[in-house]
Design a protein around this motif. Structure first.
Motif, PDB file in Angstrom:
ATOM      1  N   GLU A  87      29.906  43.910 -18.299  1.00 16.67           N
ATOM      2  CA  GLU A  87      29.934  44.119 -16.850  1.00 16.67           C
ATOM      3  C   GLU A  87      29.295  42.949 -16.099  1.00 16.67           C
ATOM      4  N   ASP A 108      35.440  46.971 -13.132  1.00 18.23           N
ATOM      5  CA  ASP A 108      35.923  47.952 -14.098  1.00 18.23           C
ATOM      6  C   ASP A 108      37.250  47.515 -14.723  1.00 18.23           C
ATOM      7  N   MET A 109      38.097  46.842 -13.948  1.00 20.90           N
ATOM      8  CA  MET A 109      39.354  46.342 -14.493  1.00 20.90           C
ATOM      9  C   MET A 109      39.109  45.191 -15.471  1.00 20.90           C
ATOM     10  N   GLU A 112      37.862  46.813 -18.677  1.00 27.22           N
ATOM     11  CA  GLU A 112      38.968  47.527 -19.320  1.00 27.22           C
ATOM     12  C   GLU A 112      39.935  46.559 -19.992  1.00 27.22           C
ATOM     13  N   GLU A 115      38.278  45.205 -23.166  1.00 26.47           N
ATOM     14  CA  GLU A 115      38.290  46.221 -24.226  1.00 26.47           C
ATOM     15  C   GLU A 115      39.692  46.379 -24.819  1.00 26.47           C
ATOM     16  N   ALA A 116      40.697  46.352 -23.972  1.00 24.60           N
ATOM     17  CA  ALA A 116      42.068  46.578 -24.440  1.00 24.60           C
ATOM     18  C   ALA A 116      42.524  45.493 -25.406  1.00 24.60           C
ATOM     19  N   LYS A 351      28.058  47.755 -25.720  1.00 34.81           N
ATOM     20  CA  LYS A 351      29.073  48.739 -25.367  1.00 34.81           C
ATOM     21  C   LYS A 351      30.025  48.861 -26.550  1.00 34.81           C
ATOM     22  N   VAL A 353      33.424  49.586 -28.294  1.00 32.99           N
ATOM     23  CA  VAL A 353      34.846  49.643 -27.964  1.00 32.99           C
ATOM     24  C   VAL A 353      35.477  50.765 -28.778  1.00 32.99           C
TER      25      VAL A 353
END
Length: 354
Positions: A87, A108-109, A112, A115-116, A351, A353
């Protein structure tokens, strides 16, 4: 986000994990998403890694509206995939983009998307000691046209690279050339951003340092050529007496994620940390009198890089007998222990995943 996936027809052979180096190999796929003023962010997709079609008039090639980030993914002892404070990278990219008048990607995008692509390419995360998957998100002006103004369209991409140590020396002291001719950044400029122009401007001094037998450059401020700012592409810290001194974040120094993490750890250890102007004269005098106990650079790529020698105007100062100091080593062990999941993460920085 709804992410479209196009799988590569042929997968690459994965490199030897003991010979990764840094930034030499790239995974099979990359993440791409576009922005324009009419649609905003759209068409998120994971596609085969490959060349980017680009009009010769694409504005980034002419006016350098471009920003990037750097972070890593790690395998912990249980096999989980960990990210470290992603973040913060997202927030920093927002600030970089504001300064360059580029489209801002919501935090947040950003997380995301990271992570993707990491989850999709998780087989590329190396597991050998001190290896990781380097994550390089970047954004550039994708509109064709010649005219100096903010572009109407941008492209955000994430590429991944399995890596080992950034410096061939590993966690061993390096020799640093104090640069008093070239400057990296000035207050009011783009020093606090991660934009390619900052790094292009730094290369001449790095070449000069290497020609003189030094690994990297210690940058002084752009106005007085007096106050210490960064070392190479890293933040820099000095143990002077029993106090850690590092440059304050006043617009010309990058707000490093590793820098912030190390300051938290140091304060928890009971050290006094001063974020202030440190003149090169004060630093060299501390070296002459033995008050300069240790020095190190901090950054995502190398994590901690000990400094064993400074050369300023022909005078050489050796730090801690050109050996990695105990505090430097402890900081490296503590932070990498958290990042790789070997130590308790009491700060809640990592964090998973999923």
């Amino acid at each position: 986000m709804e992410i479209r996936i196009e799988k590569a027809q042929t997968l690459k052979e994965k490199p030897n994990q003991d010979q990764l180096g840094f930034g030499k190999y790239f995974t099979d796929h990359m993440f791409i998403m576009d922005w324009d003023k009419d649609q905003g962010w759209h068409d998120a997709r994971i596609v085969p890694y490959g060349p980017i079609p680009m009009d010769p008039a694409t504005m980034v090639l002419h006016y350098a509206q471009e920003t990037f980030e750097g972070l890593k993914a790690y395998r912990n002892p249980n096999g989980d995939i960990l990210l470290f404070r992603p973040e913060m990278n997202g927030k920093r990219m927002i600030n970089s983009n504001k300064r360059l008048c580029m489209a801002e990607l919501p935090e947040d995008m950003f997380v995301e998307a990271v992570e993707a692509i990491v989850k999709f390419e998780q087989d590329w995360i190396p597991t050998a000691p001190d290896t990781s998957l380097y994550i390089r998100p970047f954004m550039y002006a994708s509109q064709p046209g010649v005219g100096v103004h903010p572009a109407d369209s941008y492209r955000f991409i994430i590429i991944l690279s399995p890596v080992g140590a950034y410096y061939p020396e590993g966690v061993n002291p390096v020799k640093i050339w104090v640069e008093d001719e070239f400057v990296r950044a000035v207050k009011g400029g783009t020093g606090f951003t991660k934009c390619g122009g900052n790094y292009a401007a730094s290369i001449a001094a790095q070449v000069k340092a290497e020609q003189n037998g030094y690994t990297q450059v210690l940058w002084l401020d752009g106005v007085h050529r007096k106050y210490v700012e960064e070392v190479g592409t890293m933040n820099v810290m000095f143990l002077i007496g029993d106090t850690i001194v590092t440059a304050a974040l006043e617009g010309s120094v990058l707000p490093g994620v590793t820098r912030d993490s190390i300051i938290h750890i140091l304060k928890d250890m009971g050290y006094k940390v001063e974020e202030r102007d440190l003149s090169i004269d004060e630093l060299m005098e501390a070296g002459r009198t033995g008050q300069l106990k240790e020095a190190w650079g901090t950054g995502t790529a190398a994590v901690i890089s000990p400094i064993g020698e400074l050369c300023y105007k022909g005078e050489k100062i050796t730090i801690h007998d050109f050996k990695t100091g105990p505090l430097t080593q402890k900081l490296y062990d503590t932070l990498t222990g958290i990042q790789w999941g070997r130590l308790e993460d009491k700060y809640h920085w990592t964090k998973v995943v999923k």
